[in-house]
Write a protein that holds these residues in place. Structure first.
Motif, short mmCIF file in Angstrom:
data_model
loop_
_atom_site.label_atom_id
_atom_site.label_comp_id
_atom_site.label_asym_id
_atom_site.label_seq_id
_atom_site.Cartn_x
_atom_site.Cartn_y
_atom_site.Cartn_z
N SER A 1 0.83 -1.20 0.00
CA SER A 1 0.00 0.00 0.00
C SER A 1 0.87 1.25 0.00
CB SER A 1 -0.91 0.00 1.24
OG SER A 1 -1.62 1.22 1.32
N VAL A 2 0.50 2.20 -0.82
CA VAL A 2 1.14 3.52 -0.83
C VAL A 2 0.04 4.55 -0.56
CG1 VAL A 2 2.42 5.23 -2.16
CG2 VAL A 2 2.92 2.79 -2.44
N PRO A 3 -0.18 4.90 0.72
CA PRO A 3 -1.23 5.86 1.04
C PRO A 3 -0.84 7.26 0.56
CG PRO A 3 0.07 5.37 2.98
CD PRO A 3 0.56 4.45 1.91
N GLY A 4 -1.82 8.05 0.25
CA GLY A 4 -1.53 9.41 -0.19
C GLY A 4 -1.04 9.45 -1.63
N ARG A 5 -0.51 10.60 -1.98
CA ARG A 5 -0.08 10.84 -3.36
C ARG A 5 1.25 10.15 -3.64
NH1 ARG A 5 -1.21 16.85 -5.06
NH2 ARG A 5 0.94 16.57 -5.76
N LEU A 6 1.40 9.66 -4.88
CA LEU A 6 2.62 8.96 -5.26
C LEU A 6 3.83 9.89 -5.30
CD1 LEU A 6 1.40 6.58 -8.14
CD2 LEU A 6 1.82 6.03 -5.74
N ASP A 7 3.62 11.14 -5.75
CA ASP A 7 4.76 12.06 -5.78
C ASP A 7 5.24 12.38 -4.38
OD1 ASP A 7 2.32 13.44 -5.43
OD2 ASP A 7 3.25 15.33 -6.02
N GLU A 8 4.31 12.47 -3.41
CA GLU A 8 4.71 12.71 -2.03
C GLU A 8 5.43 11.50 -1.45
OE1 GLU A 8 4.63 15.44 -0.29
OE2 GLU A 8 3.76 16.55 -1.98
N TRP A 9 4.95 10.31 -1.77
CA TRP A 9 5.63 9.09 -1.31
C TRP A 9 7.05 9.05 -1.85
CZ3 TRP A 9 8.15 4.97 -3.42
CH2 TRP A 9 8.36 3.85 -2.59
N MET A 10 7.21 9.38 -3.12
CA MET A 10 8.54 9.39 -3.74
C MET A 10 9.45 10.41 -3.05
SD MET A 10 9.43 9.85 -7.81
CE MET A 10 8.48 8.40 -8.32
N ARG A 11 8.89 11.54 -2.73
CA ARG A 11 9.67 12.61 -2.11
C ARG A 11 10.07 12.25 -0.68
NH1 ARG A 11 6.49 16.17 -3.38
NH2 ARG A 11 7.61 16.97 -5.21
N ASN A 12 9.18 11.60 0.06
CA ASN A 12 9.41 11.34 1.48
C ASN A 12 10.03 9.99 1.79
OD1 ASN A 12 8.22 13.84 2.08
ND2 ASN A 12 6.16 12.92 2.14
N THR A 13 10.00 9.06 0.82
CA THR A 13 10.41 7.69 1.11
C THR A 13 11.68 7.27 0.39
OG1 THR A 13 8.09 7.10 1.47
CG2 THR A 13 9.64 5.29 1.19
N LEU A 14 11.81 7.57 -0.91
CA LEU A 14 12.98 7.12 -1.66
C LEU A 14 14.24 7.83 -1.20
CD1 LEU A 14 11.87 6.72 -5.39
CD2 LEU A 14 12.29 4.96 -3.68
N LYS A 15 15.32 7.08 -1.06
CA LYS A 15 16.61 7.64 -0.68
C LYS A 15 17.68 7.14 -1.66
CE LYS A 15 14.79 9.60 2.90
NZ LYS A 15 14.55 11.05 2.89
N VAL B 1 9.52 5.84 -12.38
CA VAL B 1 8.14 6.15 -12.76
C VAL B 1 7.23 5.19 -12.00
CG1 VAL B 1 6.46 6.31 -14.63
CG2 VAL B 1 8.87 6.90 -15.05
N MET B 2 6.23 5.75 -11.30
CA MET B 2 5.27 4.95 -10.55
C MET B 2 3.87 5.20 -11.08
SD MET B 2 6.69 5.67 -6.68
CE MET B 2 5.58 4.44 -5.94
N VAL B 3 3.07 4.12 -11.17
CA VAL B 3 1.69 4.23 -11.66
C VAL B 3 0.79 3.46 -10.71
CG1 VAL B 3 0.14 3.90 -13.62
CG2 VAL B 3 2.59 4.26 -14.03
N ARG B 4 -0.32 4.08 -10.32
CA ARG B 4 -1.31 3.36 -9.50
C ARG B 4 -2.25 2.60 -10.43
NH1 ARG B 4 -2.31 4.13 -4.18
NH2 ARG B 4 -1.41 6.23 -4.16
N HIS B 5 -2.27 1.27 -10.26
CA HIS B 5 -3.08 0.41 -11.14
C HIS B 5 -3.97 -0.46 -10.26
CE1 HIS B 5 -4.11 -1.97 -14.68
NE2 HIS B 5 -3.77 -3.08 -14.04
N GLY B 6 -5.22 -0.02 -10.07
CA GLY B 6 -6.12 -0.74 -9.17
C GLY B 6 -5.56 -0.72 -7.76
N ASP B 7 -5.42 -1.91 -7.15
CA ASP B 7 -4.87 -1.98 -5.80
C ASP B 7 -3.38 -2.22 -5.80
OD1 ASP B 7 -4.88 -4.54 -6.75
OD2 ASP B 7 -5.82 -5.44 -4.98
N ARG B 8 -2.74 -2.06 -6.96
CA ARG B 8 -1.30 -2.26 -7.07
C ARG B 8 -0.59 -0.96 -7.43
NH1 ARG B 8 -3.27 -7.28 -8.46
NH2 ARG B 8 -2.03 -9.05 -7.75
N ILE B 9 0.70 -0.94 -7.10
CA ILE B 9 1.57 0.12 -7.56
C ILE B 9 2.56 -0.51 -8.54
CG2 ILE B 9 3.29 1.85 -6.95
CD1 ILE B 9 0.48 2.49 -5.95
#
Length: 473
Positions: free
Chosen positions: A325-339, A374-382
């Motif tokens: 699960s990636v809650p919230g926006r994908l761009d925010e997840w990328m900004r806050n999680t990827l290192k 590049v991340m794409v939300r596809h149904g219940d998958r990322i």
């Protein structure tokens, strides 16, 4: 095989950062009917199936391959028990674990007769009976212990690394010697079972032909596999042929070609539907109902963990999906999680779905390479793409790769339902080699593929075969 060398490029891709971890495309697990030899589909121990993959859900083919293996066991008086299993994989491969000998659908497709199947099984039996895996494990442990001791005694990590390097090179030579020993022992099993004595040599020829084809598909030199190498873990085909000639085994025997062709007629030559299909530059997944198209010069390889694309300039594309699960926006997840935190992060839409794109920061670990996530939300998958280009044209190429990720789309229900695996068919009609090649469902190297599939070098040789293997949609 080329595929395993190409998979090493994944390490390079992840060395510049991965967009997600623990992600994979789901794979089907074959139904099981019985674990008794000769009855139904074999049931593998969970730990072994996790390592080797699912068995091919065709009880008749499983029974046939096991009968050939048991014939070797009886003819050589081996104590056993041994099981001989077909894996649901299109890669050309065979290996052994515990008392199991595995061959893939991909290997069965390129073999010409039952004698060559017996040779492949006999080679793996040779590894088992000589306990080669355990010997290599002990030798590897000895190398590591010697390296640690050298570093401790001298107080130099450099000395320890030097001992480890020399030991691992010696271990590679040891591994090559084991391969040659498995050839010799396996050939003995083949002859004792009543098969033709040339089966091991012709098996090596089939593998060499397949390797050359794979090199062609990747735009590589086709003679690399004939070169001896001090650092290789397997001997070159020419070394294996020379070693077999030195063994001086000469005996007649059966080939079993009609029975073999009957057994593999109709066999899938594709990935299991639950892992999706590679169709030229396209990857299409009927279960997840998704697709994307790679750049025109790319080759796609479907592995159970994801899709690897390799360009002629060695640009890389890696695609997979995760149920994490990636809650919230994908761009925010990328900004806050990827290192390290990507740069130029953007929220975008791909095929109408939420998506995000970011660039790997350039630094000492990436050099001048260009990397994108590049991340794409596809149904219940990322679903995600990791993209890398390091060549002189890297700035333009990375944009080509990003455009490939933007081709991601959802398949319609009818599109997904229409997708079927390609199948091997045995034909005995009077069509010319050119006509047969034109029927193959591939966009390039059709004649080359047809010749390798049938173990011949020229169309004239193909025309003389009473039965020919083809691939049909």
């Amino acid at each position: 095989m080329i595929f395993y060398r190409i998979l090493a490029l994944v390490a390079l891709l992840f060395a510049v950062g991965a967009c997600a971890a623990g992600s994979n495309l789901p794979q089907t697990t074959a139904a099981t009917a019985s674990s008794r030899p000769g009855v139904g589909i074999p049931v593998l121990p969970a730990t072994i199936e996790r390592d080797v993959g699912a068995v091919y859900p065709d009880p008749a083919l499983q029974d046939y391959v096991d009968r050939v293996g048991q014939k070797l066991v009886r003819g050589s008086g081996l104590p056993g028990p041994y099981r001989f299993v077909v894996l649901d994989l299109p890669l050309v491969n065979a290996h052994a674990v515990a008392n199991y000998v595995f061959v893939t659908r991909g290997l069965l497709a390129v073999l010409d007769d039952e004698a060559e199947l017996a040779a492949a099984l006999g080679h793996e039996l040779g590894h088992l009976t000589q306990r080669h895996a355990a010997q290599r494990a002990r030798a590897r442990q000895g190398v590591l212990e010697a390296a640690v001791e050298a570093a401790a005694v001298t107080g130099s990590v450099t000395v320890g690394r030097s001992v480890a390097r020399d030991g691992l090179i010696a271990l590679r030579r040891y591994s090559r010697e084991q391969e040659l020993e498995a050839d010799r022992i396996g050939l003995g099993y083949v002859v004792q079972a009543g098969y033709r004595s040339t089966a091991m040599s012709s098996l090596i020829d089939r593998l060499r032909q397949q390797s050359r084809l794979e090199a062609q598909l990747l735009g590589e030199a086709t003679d690399a596999f004939d070169q001896r190498s001090a650092t290789a873990t397997h001997p070159a085909p020419i070394e294996r042929r020379e070693a077999l000639q030195a063994a001086s085994v000469s005996a007649g025997g059966e080939s079993g070609r009609p029975a073999y062709l009957a057994a593999i007629d109709g066999m899938s030559v594709d990935d299991p539907p639950g892992e999706g299909f590679v169709r030229g530059q396209e990857f299409l997944h009927p279960t997840l109902r998704l697709a994307f198209e790679a750049p025109r010069d790319f080759r796609l390889f479907n592995d159970q963990d994801g899709i690897l694309g390799v360009g002629r300039d060695r640009s890389l594309l890696y695609f997979a999906c995760s149920t994490d699960s990636v809650p919230g926006r994908l761009d925010e997840w990328m900004r806050n999680t990827l290192k390290p935190t990507p740069t130029d992060i953007q929220a975008i839409k791909i095929d109408g779905a939420e998506a995000a794109i970011g660039a790997r920061p350039r630094g000492s670990d990436t050099g001048l390479g260009q990397a994108r996530y590049v991340m794409v939300r596809h149904g219940d998958r990322i679903c995600f793409f990791n993209l890398l280009s390091e060549g002189p044209d890297r700035d333009r190429r990375i944009e080509v790769l990003v455009n490939a990720a933007r081709s991601f789309r959802t398949l319609s229900v009818s599109e997904a339902a229409a997708l079927r695996p390609y199948r091997l068919r045995v034909v005995a009609e009077g069509a010319s080699p050119a006509q047969l090649a034109a029927r193959l469902p591939y966009s390039d190297l059709r004649m080359e593929r047809l010749l390798v599939l049938n173990g011949v070098d020229t169309p004239a040789e193909l025309a003389r075969l009473p039965q020919v293997k083809v691939v049909e949609p």
